[in-house]
Enzyme design. Structure first.
Site, PDB file in Angstrom:
ATOM      1  N   SER A  69       0.876  -1.204  -0.019  1.00  0.00           N
ATOM      2  CA  SER A  69       0.103   0.044   0.010  1.00  0.00           C
ATOM      3  C   SER A  69       0.773   1.164  -0.048  1.00  0.00           C
ATOM      4  O   SER A  69       2.314   0.986   0.151  1.00  0.00           O
ATOM      5  CB  SER A  69      -0.914  -0.082   1.192  1.00  0.00           C
ATOM      6  OG  SER A  69      -1.757   1.147   1.182  1.00  0.00           O
ATOM      7  N   ASP A 180      20.339   2.766 -12.953  1.00  0.00           N
ATOM      8  CA  ASP A 180      19.507   3.439 -11.842  1.00  0.00           C
ATOM      9  C   ASP A 180      19.561   2.669 -10.664  1.00  0.00           C
ATOM     10  O   ASP A 180      19.723   3.429  -9.658  1.00  0.00           O
ATOM     11  CB  ASP A 180      18.047   3.344 -12.385  1.00  0.00           C
ATOM     12  CG  ASP A 180      17.687   3.916 -13.788  1.00  0.00           C
ATOM     13  OD1 ASP A 180      18.556   4.631 -14.293  1.00  0.00           O
ATOM     14  OD2 ASP A 180      16.727   3.701 -14.337  1.00  0.00           O
TER      15      ASP A 180
HETATM   16  C1  GLA Z   1      16.642   4.609 -17.945  1.00  0.00           C
HETATM   17  C2  GLA Z   1      16.620   3.166 -17.896  1.00  0.00           C
HETATM   18  C3  GLA Z   1      18.255   3.178 -17.645  1.00  0.00           C
HETATM   19  C4  GLA Z   1      18.932   4.074 -18.797  1.00  0.00           C
HETATM   20  C5  GLA Z   1      18.320   5.042 -19.267  1.00  0.00           C
HETATM   21  C6  GLA Z   1      18.960   5.803 -20.277  1.00  0.00           C
HETATM   22  O1  GLA Z   1      16.677   5.240 -16.988  1.00  0.00           O
HETATM   23  O2  GLA Z   1      15.982   2.796 -16.762  1.00  0.00           O
HETATM   24  O3  GLA Z   1      18.473   1.740 -17.529  1.00  0.00           O
HETATM   25  O4  GLA Z   1      19.191   3.028 -20.014  1.00  0.00           O
HETATM   26  O5  GLA Z   1      17.088   5.391 -19.336  1.00  0.00           O
HETATM   27  O6  GLA Z   1      20.535   6.158 -20.171  1.00  0.00           O
END
Ligand code: GLA
Length: 390
Positions: A69, A180
């Site tokens: 949630s 990320d």
């Molecule tokens: C998104 C994706 C990343 C990367 C960027 C571009 O954030 O999650 O893995 O590929 O786009 O750089």
């Protein structure tokens, strides 16, 4: 994290589930300084974790039910810990479900025996959604870190980054790379994460923005981008085609010296996609070098060159992002570019502190004059990666 937020996420958990959370784990969003669409081509990226975080208050259950949630929606999503699968009706819950599924897969592949139990989870976040600041990775990583502890899996932060990516690829259905999650897990205060996406070797690099009187402005254009939509996947497919034509496993296998041959062998569109990735890898390496040798005031041209390459060769910018970048540069930013997956989201502008207000006001005025939605403009700083809060 301010004590009040910690108290809030715990008490919201209690309201939602009628019992006490056993802990709170958090993970930050990220901004990418440079190195776009290079991660899934086994290239280089240079992001940092930002001071916007997602918090997960969690308690295990005695059965196999997972319930999630959040403060941003009234829905409670649920699934069984052993039968998680891709299901588009899960919405945002696909991210925590994906983390729960992927950590079990990772444990299996490493021969680690675990006995996963179900859990209740409440999420609070101040990472903007759809702005290209990886609210998705923040969510996956907070949950993955929690389950790593609660289920006694014992994975390292680098392995947890792979868990986040696997869940996002298989359960959310977004074919994203490893950048990320790596930034969200490995980030440190005032440091960037220089990641080689082939070896997964990460170097933590001093950014020195504050020392040089600079701040990084985020200009969220409010044009929402979605990585599960087609543009991201078609860019990835073009890169794979380019690598195949050149007979390399990934575009990481090419250098700028290979570009004339690439131009001869492939159609113009594929060639330009390839040229973006190959040149962007060079710009990342160069940015880290220049930063180390001359400091952040010297990296502005590289940031803008990256933007031009994304605009003209990779074609993932939109008018709002171009306007944000050009206006910021005209009003004193020393470098600017769109950041993240593209097709919307945010631009970054590395800006001297005494120019922050001029840049912000000018971009807002320009957006208004062009009839664009009012942008959201704020400063971010490099913050610590995922951690247990309480
Ligand atoms: C998104 C994706 C990343 C990367 C960027 C571009 O954030 O999650 O893995 O590929 O786009 O750089």
């Amino acid at each position: 994290m301010p004590d009040s937020t910690l108290t809030a996420v715990k008490s919201d958990f209690e309201l939602a589930f009628g019992r006490v959370a056993s802990g709170v784990w958090s993970a930050p969003g990220r901004v990418n300084l440079i190195g776009e669409h290079t991660d899934y081509n086994e290239g280089f990226v240079f992001p940092f974790a930002i001071n916007r975080r997602t918090y997960a208050a969690i308690a295990e259950r005695d059965d196999h039910l997972i319930r999630v949630s959040s403060s941003f929606s009234s829905d409670v999503h649920q699934t069984d810990v052993f039968s998680i699968q891709r299901d588009d009706s899960n919405g945002w819950a696909a991210y925590p479900f994906g983390a729960a599924w992927a950590i079990q897969e990772m444990a299996k592949s490493k021969g680690i025996n675990i006995s996963p139990r179900g859990f209740d989870c409440f999420i609070e976040s101040d990472v903007p959604v759809g702005a290209g600041l990886s609210s998705s990775a923040a969510l996956e990583c907070a949950v993955a870190l929690a389950l790593n502890e609660l289920w006694a899996v014992g994975l390292s932060p680098r392995e947890l980054a792979l868990v986040g990516q696997l869940g996002e690829n298989q359960i959310v259905g977004a074919p994203t790379g490893i950048m990320d999650q790596s930034a969200s897990l490995l980030g440190e205060t005032d440091k960037g994460v220089f990641l080689d996406c082939q070896s997964l070797d990460a170097q933590i690099v001093d950014l020195g923005f504050a020392r040089d009187g600079l701040e990084l402005l985020i200009i969220d254009t409010k044009v929402a981008h979605r990585l599960v939509d087609g543009g991201y996947a078609t860019r990835r497919a073009a890169c794979e085609l380019g690598a195949q034509i050149m007979g390399v496993g990934s575009l990481r296998g090419l250098s700028v010296a290979d570009l004339p041959k690439a131009k001869e062998l492939m159609d113009d569109l594929t060639y330009r996609r390839v040229r973006h990735v190959v040149s962007e890898n060079d710009r990342v390496v160069e940015t880290v070098k220049v930063l180390r040798e001359s400091g952040p005031r010297a990296i502005g041209k590289l940031l803008y060159a990256s933007h031009e390459s994304m605009r003209d060769d990779f074609e993932i910018s939109v008018d709002e992002l171009d306007t944000a970048v050009e206006t910021a540069l005209r009003h004193g930013a020393i470098g600017a570019r769109m950041t993240g997956g593209g097709f919307g989201g945010a631009a970054i502008a590395l800006t001297p502190i005494d120019k922050i207000s001029e840049v912000s006001l000018s971009v807002t005025a320009e957006f208004e004059a062009l009839g664009y939605t009012k942008p959201d403009i704020f400063v971010v700083s490099a913050a610590p990666g995922a951690r247990k809060e309480s």
